[in-house]
Design a protein around this motif. Structure first.
Motif, PDB file in Angstrom:
ATOM      1  N   ALA A   1      71.304  83.327  51.231  1.00 47.89           N
ATOM      2  CA  ALA A   1      71.071  84.399  52.194  1.00 47.89           C
ATOM      3  C   ALA A   1      69.976  84.016  53.180  1.00 47.89           C
ATOM      4  N   VAL A   2      68.928  83.358  52.681  1.00 51.88           N
ATOM      5  CA  VAL A   2      67.860  82.903  53.566  1.00 51.88           C
ATOM      6  C   VAL A   2      68.392  81.861  54.549  1.00 51.88           C
ATOM      7  N   LYS A   3      69.217  80.951  54.067  1.00 53.82           N
ATOM      8  CA  LYS A   3      69.788  79.935  54.961  1.00 53.82           C
ATOM      9  C   LYS A   3      70.639  80.574  56.055  1.00 53.82           C
ATOM     10  N   ALA A   4      71.255  81.714  55.747  1.00 54.78           N
ATOM     11  CA  ALA A   4      72.105  82.382  56.731  1.00 54.78           C
ATOM     12  C   ALA A   4      71.308  83.014  57.858  1.00 54.78           C
ATOM     13  N   ILE A   5      70.064  83.451  57.582  1.00 53.44           N
ATOM     14  CA  ILE A   5      69.297  84.138  58.620  1.00 53.44           C
ATOM     15  C   ILE A   5      68.163  83.303  59.202  1.00 53.44           C
ATOM     16  N   ALA A   6      67.744  82.252  58.498  1.00 56.91           N
ATOM     17  CA  ALA A   6      66.604  81.458  58.965  1.00 56.91           C
ATOM     18  C   ALA A   6      66.810  80.864  60.360  1.00 56.91           C
ATOM     19  N   PRO A   7      67.982  80.306  60.693  1.00 53.27           N
ATOM     20  CA  PRO A   7      68.142  79.719  62.029  1.00 53.27           C
ATOM     21  C   PRO A   7      68.055  80.747  63.154  1.00 53.27           C
ATOM     22  N   ARG A   8      68.276  82.021  62.840  1.00 56.50           N
ATOM     23  CA  ARG A   8      68.223  83.081  63.843  1.00 56.50           C
ATOM     24  C   ARG A   8      66.862  83.765  63.890  1.00 56.50           C
ATOM     25  N   SER A   9      65.943  83.387  63.006  1.00 51.75           N
ATOM     26  CA  SER A   9      64.664  84.077  62.878  1.00 51.75           C
ATOM     27  C   SER A   9      63.515  83.202  63.373  1.00 51.75           C
ATOM     28  N   GLU A  10      62.562  83.841  64.031  1.00 49.08           N
ATOM     29  CA  GLU A  10      61.355  83.134  64.455  1.00 49.08           C
ATOM     30  C   GLU A  10      60.230  83.288  63.438  1.00 49.08           C
ATOM     31  N   LEU A  11      60.366  84.268  62.573  1.00 46.91           N
ATOM     32  CA  LEU A  11      59.416  84.504  61.488  1.00 46.91           C
ATOM     33  C   LEU A  11      60.198  85.000  60.288  1.00 46.91           C
ATOM     34  N   MET A  12      59.922  84.423  59.111  1.00 49.31           N
ATOM     35  CA  MET A  12      60.549  84.891  57.869  1.00 49.31           C
ATOM     36  C   MET A  12      59.459  85.449  56.967  1.00 49.31           C
ATOM     37  N   VAL A  13      59.672  86.652  56.484  1.00 51.14           N
ATOM     38  CA  VAL A  13      58.753  87.273  55.535  1.00 51.14           C
ATOM     39  C   VAL A  13      59.429  87.291  54.176  1.00 51.14           C
ATOM     40  N   VAL A  14      58.822  86.613  53.210  1.00 52.76           N
ATOM     41  CA  VAL A  14      59.325  86.596  51.839  1.00 52.76           C
ATOM     42  C   VAL A  14      58.408  87.475  51.000  1.00 52.76           C
ATOM     43  N   VAL A  15      58.955  88.519  50.413  1.00 49.95           N
ATOM     44  CA  VAL A  15      58.177  89.410  49.557  1.00 49.95           C
ATOM     45  C   VAL A  15      58.258  88.884  48.131  1.00 49.95           C
ATOM     46  N   GLY A  16      57.103  88.533  47.589  1.00 52.27           N
ATOM     47  CA  GLY A  16      57.082  87.980  46.233  1.00 52.27           C
ATOM     48  C   GLY A  16      55.698  87.483  45.889  1.00 52.27           C
ATOM     49  N   ALA A  17      55.516  87.143  44.630  1.00 47.70           N
ATOM     50  CA  ALA A  17      54.209  86.711  44.140  1.00 47.70           C
ATOM     51  C   ALA A  17      54.037  85.202  44.295  1.00 47.70           C
TER      52      ALA A  17
END
Length: 338
Positions: free
Chosen positions: A233-249
């Protein structure tokens, strides 16, 4: 190849630049939500085990190690009466339940609990337990195990602890795969931690198979469906995103891997935040599109917190990008079933 555990769907696609805001209006921000994200079946089961033990036996319920790697989850369970410890010797002999975390434990831990006649519940994810049985099966046929994983991670400690010391050699990365020297004259098998980077693991496995052509592989891939789907899912949106926020520890292996995957997949910047209060929405200033995902131990309420933080500064246009639909559940231990 289609997963047998999930129904795969083609990612939704939409284009176009966001319009310029009117004077005094909030900047419009496109938000791509990765799907699936957040809780997996193993995490959900582990949390329910603690909750059900509290409901049936009352507080306190002791939990060895964080039940999952998320402080919000741990603190919520503490308010209900869970007491988290690192080792069993911290638990009094008062007959109250003790729960083993979702990451799995070495065999010595339940052995100690039995010796002390403790009532214990094993919340090990069934997909981690599968790896445990796998290394036992290979060891029973005389094979030495090469375990691909991260040193010190509870899952790795638990897997290595299924066999006598010296039966497993840890391989952390491609460099170690090129140089590892297993015992001479012994047949080999490899297995993996369930929360690794899919791409990194493919590279490591390829190196090991080139060096040791007869090495036995798992009957089924050890990286779990949830890890695989969340990275896809991340690979699907990463090329279209200028910033990725990952919620996690920061101590969550699968969450850390998601941030790495985002950067490798083309996102210029990816950040890991534990919850909304840790996220500075100003990071999105001048950005047209932000991607958001969450590790398998992060509840959706923490994703909502990040969205609320963004709304203080931006007008959001949210699009869900779903690459897989998950419908997996795991049964609770027999002691908690009616």
């Amino acid at each position: 190849m289609l997963s047998t555990e999930t129904d795969l769907a083609r990612p939704a696609v939409s284009g176009g630049d966001p319009p310029r805001p009117a004077p005094g209006a909030k900047q419009r921000l496109k938000v791509l939500m990765a799907g699936p994200r957040g809780f997996c079946a193993g995490v959900d089961r582990a949390i329910k085990i603690v909750e059900e033990a509290l409901a049936r036996r009352g507080a306190p319920v002791y939990v060895r190690h964080e039940i999952v790697h998320n402080r919000f989850v741990v603190e919520r369970l503490e308010t209900l009466g869970a007491v988290f410890v690192e080792e069993l010797d911290e638990i009094p002999d008062n007959g109250q339940p003790v729960v083993f975390s979702a990451h799995g434990v070495p065999k010595s831990v339940p052995a100690e609990a039995r010796a002390r006649e403790m009532f214990f519940l094993d919340a090990t994810c069934p997909l981690v337990s599968k790896v445990h049985r796998e290394v036992e099966r290979h060891s029973a046929t005389g094979r030495h195990i090469l375990l691909i994983g991260h040193a010190g991670h509870p899952e790795v400690i638990g897997t290595m602890g299924q066999l006598p010391e010296g039966s497993v050699t840890l391989v952390e990365d491609a460099a170690q795969a090129r140089t590892v020297q297993p015992p001479a004259g012994v047949q080999l098998a490899f297995t993996t931690q369930t929360t690794l980077s899919v791409d990194d693991t493919i590279e490591i496995v390829s190196i090991l198979q080139d060096r040791f052509p007869d090495i036995a592989s798992p009957t089924k891939e050890d990286i779990c469906y949830a890890t695989t789907n969340r990275q896809a899912a991340v690979k699907a949106i990463a090329p279209r995103s200028e910033l990725m926020v990952v919620v996690g520890a920061p101590n969550s292996s699968n969450s850390v891997r998601l941030r790495e995957v985002a950067e490798r997949a083309g996102c210029p910047r990816a950040v890991l935040v534990q919850r909304g209060r840790d996220f500075d929405p100003a990071l999105a200033d001048g950005v047209a599109t932000v991607g958001i995902t969450a590790g398998a131990s992060a509840p959706e309420i923490l994703v909502d917190e990040v969205l609320d933080r963004l709304r203080t500064r931006f007008e959001l246009e949210i699009e869900e990008i779903v690459v897989a639909r998950e419908n997996i559940t795991f049964k609770l231990p027999a002691a908690l079933q009616d």
